[in-house]
Write a protein that holds these residues in place. Structure first.
Motif, PDB file in Angstrom:
ATOM      1  N   ARG A  59       0.881  -1.166   0.000  1.00  0.00           N
ATOM      2  CA  ARG A  59       0.000   0.000   0.000  1.00  0.00           C
ATOM      3  C   ARG A  59       0.919   1.217   0.000  1.00  0.00           C
ATOM      4  NH1 ARG A  59      -5.730  -0.967  -0.552  1.00  0.00           N
ATOM      5  NH2 ARG A  59      -6.067  -3.092   0.200  1.00  0.00           N
ATOM      6  N   LEU A  60       0.996   1.889  -1.141  1.00  0.00           N
ATOM      7  CA  LEU A  60       2.031   2.896  -1.344  1.00  0.00           C
ATOM      8  C   LEU A  60       1.446   4.198  -1.860  1.00  0.00           C
ATOM      9  CD1 LEU A  60       4.486   0.572  -3.335  1.00  0.00           C
ATOM     10  CD2 LEU A  60       4.399   0.886  -0.855  1.00  0.00           C
ATOM     11  N   VAL A  61       1.952   5.306  -1.334  1.00  0.00           N
ATOM     12  CA  VAL A  61       1.655   6.639  -1.853  1.00  0.00           C
ATOM     13  C   VAL A  61       2.984   7.287  -2.222  1.00  0.00           C
ATOM     14  CG1 VAL A  61       0.730   8.935  -1.361  1.00  0.00           C
ATOM     15  CG2 VAL A  61      -0.433   6.900  -0.463  1.00  0.00           C
ATOM     16  N   PHE A  62       3.171   7.545  -3.504  1.00  0.00           N
ATOM     17  CA  PHE A  62       4.381   8.202  -3.981  1.00  0.00           C
ATOM     18  C   PHE A  62       4.019   9.576  -4.517  1.00  0.00           C
ATOM     19  CE2 PHE A  62       7.344   8.893  -7.702  1.00  0.00           C
ATOM     20  CZ  PHE A  62       8.431   9.296  -6.928  1.00  0.00           C
ATOM     21  N   LEU A  63       4.561  10.620  -3.895  1.00  0.00           N
ATOM     22  CA  LEU A  63       4.384  11.975  -4.410  1.00  0.00           C
ATOM     23  C   LEU A  63       5.405  12.177  -5.518  1.00  0.00           C
ATOM     24  CD1 LEU A  63       3.182  14.784  -4.475  1.00  0.00           C
ATOM     25  CD2 LEU A  63       4.812  15.443  -2.682  1.00  0.00           C
ATOM     26  N   LYS A  64       4.919  12.218  -6.743  1.00  0.00           N
ATOM     27  CA  LYS A  64       5.786  12.332  -7.921  1.00  0.00           C
ATOM     28  C   LYS A  64       6.105  13.807  -8.167  1.00  0.00           C
ATOM     29  CE  LYS A  64       6.122  10.753 -12.736  1.00  0.00           C
ATOM     30  NZ  LYS A  64       6.654  12.004 -13.285  1.00  0.00           N
ATOM     31  N   THR A  65       7.245  14.248  -7.673  1.00  0.00           N
ATOM     32  CA  THR A  65       7.664  15.628  -7.866  1.00  0.00           C
ATOM     33  C   THR A  65       8.223  15.816  -9.272  1.00  0.00           C
ATOM     34  OG1 THR A  65       9.792  15.038  -6.876  1.00  0.00           O
ATOM     35  CG2 THR A  65       8.140  16.035  -5.423  1.00  0.00           C
ATOM     36  N   HIS A  66       8.272  17.070  -9.717  1.00  0.00           N
ATOM     37  CA  HIS A  66       8.690  17.368 -11.081  1.00  0.00           C
ATOM     38  C   HIS A  66      10.206  17.475 -11.208  1.00  0.00           C
ATOM     39  CE1 HIS A  66       4.432  18.447 -11.406  1.00  0.00           C
ATOM     40  NE2 HIS A  66       4.575  18.345 -12.722  1.00  0.00           N
ATOM     41  N   LYS A  67      10.721  16.957 -12.331  1.00  0.00           N
ATOM     42  CA  LYS A  67      12.128  17.101 -12.717  1.00  0.00           C
ATOM     43  C   LYS A  67      13.096  16.661 -11.627  1.00  0.00           C
ATOM     44  CE  LYS A  67      12.334  17.821 -16.142  1.00  0.00           C
ATOM     45  NZ  LYS A  67      12.004  16.809 -17.185  1.00  0.00           N
ATOM     46  N   SER A  68      12.761  15.549 -10.971  1.00  0.00           N
ATOM     47  CA  SER A  68      13.581  15.078  -9.846  1.00  0.00           C
ATOM     48  C   SER A  68      13.921  13.595  -9.934  1.00  0.00           C
ATOM     49  CB  SER A  68      12.862  15.340  -8.511  1.00  0.00           C
ATOM     50  OG  SER A  68      12.630  16.714  -8.321  1.00  0.00           O
ATOM     51  N   GLY A  69      13.790  13.020 -11.119  1.00  0.00           N
ATOM     52  CA  GLY A  69      14.036  11.586 -11.252  1.00  0.00           C
ATOM     53  C   GLY A  69      12.820  10.755 -10.910  1.00  0.00           C
ATOM     54  N   SER A  70      11.657  11.408 -10.749  1.00  0.00           N
ATOM     55  CA  SER A  70      10.468  10.694 -10.289  1.00  0.00           C
ATOM     56  C   SER A  70       9.897   9.757 -11.343  1.00  0.00           C
ATOM     57  CB  SER A  70       9.393  11.695  -9.840  1.00  0.00           C
ATOM     58  OG  SER A  70       9.001  12.533 -10.917  1.00  0.00           O
ATOM     59  N   SER A  71      10.144  10.032 -12.633  1.00  0.00           N
ATOM     60  CA  SER A  71       9.631   9.137 -13.678  1.00  0.00           C
ATOM     61  C   SER A  71      10.295   7.769 -13.603  1.00  0.00           C
ATOM     62  CB  SER A  71       9.853   9.751 -15.057  1.00  0.00           C
ATOM     63  OG  SER A  71       9.072  10.923 -15.219  1.00  0.00           O
ATOM     64  N   SER A  72      11.548   7.735 -13.179  1.00  0.00           N
ATOM     65  CA  SER A  72      12.250   6.462 -13.020  1.00  0.00           C
ATOM     66  C   SER A  72      11.673   5.674 -11.859  1.00  0.00           C
ATOM     67  CB  SER A  72      13.748   6.714 -12.814  1.00  0.00           C
ATOM     68  OG  SER A  72      14.280   7.475 -13.885  1.00  0.00           O
ATOM     69  N   VAL A  73      11.308   6.372 -10.781  1.00  0.00           N
ATOM     70  CA  VAL A  73      10.661   5.708  -9.645  1.00  0.00           C
ATOM     71  C   VAL A  73       9.278   5.212 -10.062  1.00  0.00           C
ATOM     72  CG1 VAL A  73       9.861   5.982  -7.267  1.00  0.00           C
ATOM     73  CG2 VAL A  73      11.937   7.156  -8.021  1.00  0.00           C
ATOM     74  N   LEU A  74       8.575   6.023 -10.841  1.00  0.00           N
ATOM     75  CA  LEU A  74       7.246   5.635 -11.300  1.00  0.00           C
ATOM     76  C   LEU A  74       7.304   4.336 -12.096  1.00  0.00           C
ATOM     77  CD1 LEU A  74       4.280   6.674 -11.337  1.00  0.00           C
ATOM     78  CD2 LEU A  74       4.790   7.638 -13.583  1.00  0.00           C
ATOM     79  N   ASN A  75       8.328   4.174 -12.931  1.00  0.00           N
ATOM     80  CA  ASN A  75       8.447   2.952 -13.722  1.00  0.00           C
ATOM     81  C   ASN A  75       8.587   1.723 -12.841  1.00  0.00           C
ATOM     82  OD1 ASN A  75      10.677   0.947 -15.147  1.00  0.00           O
ATOM     83  ND2 ASN A  75       9.070   1.602 -16.552  1.00  0.00           N
ATOM     84  N   LEU A  76       9.368   1.814 -11.771  1.00  0.00           N
ATOM     85  CA  LEU A  76       9.529   0.628 -10.922  1.00  0.00           C
ATOM     86  C   LEU A  76       8.226   0.320 -10.177  1.00  0.00           C
ATOM     87  CD1 LEU A  76      10.052   1.086  -7.566  1.00  0.00           C
ATOM     88  CD2 LEU A  76      12.074   2.238  -8.467  1.00  0.00           C
ATOM     89  N   LEU A  77       7.451   1.368  -9.844  1.00  0.00           N
ATOM     90  CA  LEU A  77       6.151   1.134  -9.205  1.00  0.00           C
ATOM     91  C   LEU A  77       5.169   0.520 -10.203  1.00  0.00           C
ATOM     92  CD1 LEU A  77       5.753   4.415  -7.110  1.00  0.00           C
ATOM     93  CD2 LEU A  77       6.334   2.132  -6.268  1.00  0.00           C
ATOM     94  N   HIS A  78       5.174   1.028 -11.434  1.00  0.00           N
ATOM     95  CA  HIS A  78       4.338   0.432 -12.471  1.00  0.00           C
ATOM     96  C   HIS A  78       4.656  -1.039 -12.639  1.00  0.00           C
ATOM     97  CE1 HIS A  78       3.384   4.450 -14.759  1.00  0.00           C
ATOM     98  NE2 HIS A  78       2.590   4.245 -13.737  1.00  0.00           N
TER      99      HIS A  78
END
Length: 478
Positions: A59-78
């Motif tokens: 059960r995870l909540v990730f605040l995806k901030t802008h221009k901070s490498g967050s898209s790479s974190v999003l991929n691993l969550l996906h």
């Protein structure tokens, strides 16, 4: 586990949290191994934890901030959620009404839950402006909350290139150096897109701005007389996030608290919003909400700590960089000014001064990250980081043409072509031919950009919905 110190500090944290409440209201391992890679086994759980006592957090909540490498974190969550059949809280398009504060009603398929009803969602991770009260309408309060920050000097360089056509301040400036030399000549608080031009991290975290930085729109404002509102000290300890389900007005009036098993009226604490304590109180509130904040400049170290905190295997956090611009150094640049030219050092200093709230955020979470690293163990971390990088390199050689990210002109398959936005080229990946079917599937997950992966998850969760091709016209930037 947070780094707040002994529970004896709980009451003090409760004070900070209460102020934070008012501030907010004002406004597993690879399932399919790749043959031939001979990857080693995932990391063992944290020292002192038995496997049976360390179930993976899902059960995870990730605040995806802008221009901070967050898209790479999003991929691993996906990828993790996709492999494990978890359910995502998805936006109707690609963001949750950003730059407006998050609203639960923007989650596709959301239905208000009755008391005691389990949330149907496992992961909330797409772009939003953080609004905890509404997030808790979607996700349970015991979810693992995390985010990522980046040095505001590096963030400014990336944001200026990426959002030059979106931010009126950036659009008017001939260069980032010219903008930072005299930012007030270009920046107008409340102007369209100008939240990208100053303290973008602070904005993404949903924090209100000090009175002297009030904007015409888009930000919640504190009361004109900060001493006119008295704030309650709410109980500290477990279940702190659950207090956000209270009526907001209850936070500005006396309310019962529990001490020694008896109810009593809480004492009051006034808030001087014009002092530097405003920032410290805001940071203390973030500490009370977020279990972990990653740091882009120490991206791999952060991923190891994330895997440890979630009781995931190291393979679960191995992946490729996403949404990186050509020539950029996202997640690789050092915070130190060593090796920079005098002009670069001046630009760095000016960027940090102009984004002073983001700089305070960054310094705070950089410190907490290293405190966590010391707790984890330096030598243990170095070993894990080396293993993570070796696995990433092996995956890149096995999956990708050239073993690295490529210019988008070489990416002919629309499934893997990243959305192009801003003045720089956003790099992507081309898969090698001749992969076995299991390898093909896993490599596709690793290479799929965030927008296409969101569409894939959407079609999986809502199969009756007609899937439309990705349209870039009018699309908000990732």
């Amino acid at each position: 586990m947070r780094l707040w110190g002994p529970r004896s500090l709980g009451l003090a944290l409760g004070v900070f949290m209460t102020i934070g409440f008012a501030l907010q209201l004002w406004g597993g391992p690879f399932q399919k191994r790749l043959p031939g890679l001979q990857l080693r086994q995932p990391l063992a759980p944290s020292l002192g934890s038995a496997v049976s006592s360390c179930p993976p957090r899902q059960r995870l909540v990730f605040l995806k901030t802008h221009k901070s490498g967050s898209s790479s974190v999003l991929n691993l969550l996906h990828r993790y959620g996709d492999r494990h059949g978890l359910r995502f809280a998805l936006p109707a398009r690609y963001q949750f009404g950003y730059p407006r504060l998050f609203q639960a009603s923007r989650v596709k398929g959301y239905r208000p839950q009755g008391g005691g009803t389990k949330s149907p969602f496992h992961i909330l991770c797409h772009h939003m402006r953080f609004n905890l009260k509404e997030v808790l309408q979607v996700m349970p309060s015991d979810s693992f909350f995390f985010s990522i920050v980046r040095d505001p000097a590096a963030l400014a360089r990336s944001a200026f290139s990426y959002y030059k056509s979106t931010s009126s301040a950036f659009r008017k400036a001939p260069s980032l150096a010219a903008f930072l030399a005299n930012p007030r000549a270009f920046y107008r608080p409340g102007a369209r897109g100008d939240h990208y031009a100053r303290n973008l991290l602070w904005f993404d975290f949903g924090l209100p701005f000090p009175p002297e930085m009030k904007t015409k729109r888009g930000n919640p404002h504190p009361p004109r007389d900060p001493k006119s509102s008295q704030l309650n000290v709410l109980p500290s300890g477990a279940g702190l996030r659950a207090h956000y389900t209270l009526d907001p007005s209850a936070l500005l009036h006396p309310a019962p608290t529990v001490a020694g098993g008896h109810s009593q009226t809480s004492s009051h604490a006034s808030l001087d919003l014009g002092s530097s304590s405003f920032i410290q109180w805001s940071l203390a509130w973030l500490d009370s909400v977020f279990d972990l904040v990653l740091v882009a400049e120490y991206f791999d170290e952060s991923l190891v700590l994330l895997a440890d905190a979630l009781c995931w295997g190291l393979d679960d956090v191995v992946g490729f960089m996403h949404n990186a611009q050509a020539g950029g150094e996202q997640g690789r640049s050092a915070v130190s000014s060593g090796g920079l030219t005098a002009e670069d050092r001046q630009l760095t200093a000016r960027a940090r001064a102009w984004n002073h709230l983001d700089w305070a955020l960054y310094v705070h979470f950089n410190h907490s990250l290293w405190a966590r690293i010391n707790q984890y163990g330096q030598s243990r971390l170095e070993s894990a980081v080396a293993e993570l990088r070796a696995r990433r390199e092996a995956l890149a050689k096995h999956c990708l043409v050239g073993g690295e990210a490529l210019d988008p002109k070489y990416i002919t398959d629309r499934r893997f072509r990243p959305f192009q936005f801003g003045s720089g080229k956003v790099l992507g990946y081309v898969l090698r031919s001749g992969l076995s079917l299991p390898d093909q599937e896993e490599c596709e997950r690793l290479a799929t950009p965030e927008l296409q992966y969101k569409d894939k998850l959407d079609a999986k969760q809502f199969p009756s919905t007609v899937s439309l091709p990705l349209k870039t016209s009018g699309l908000l930037s990732p």
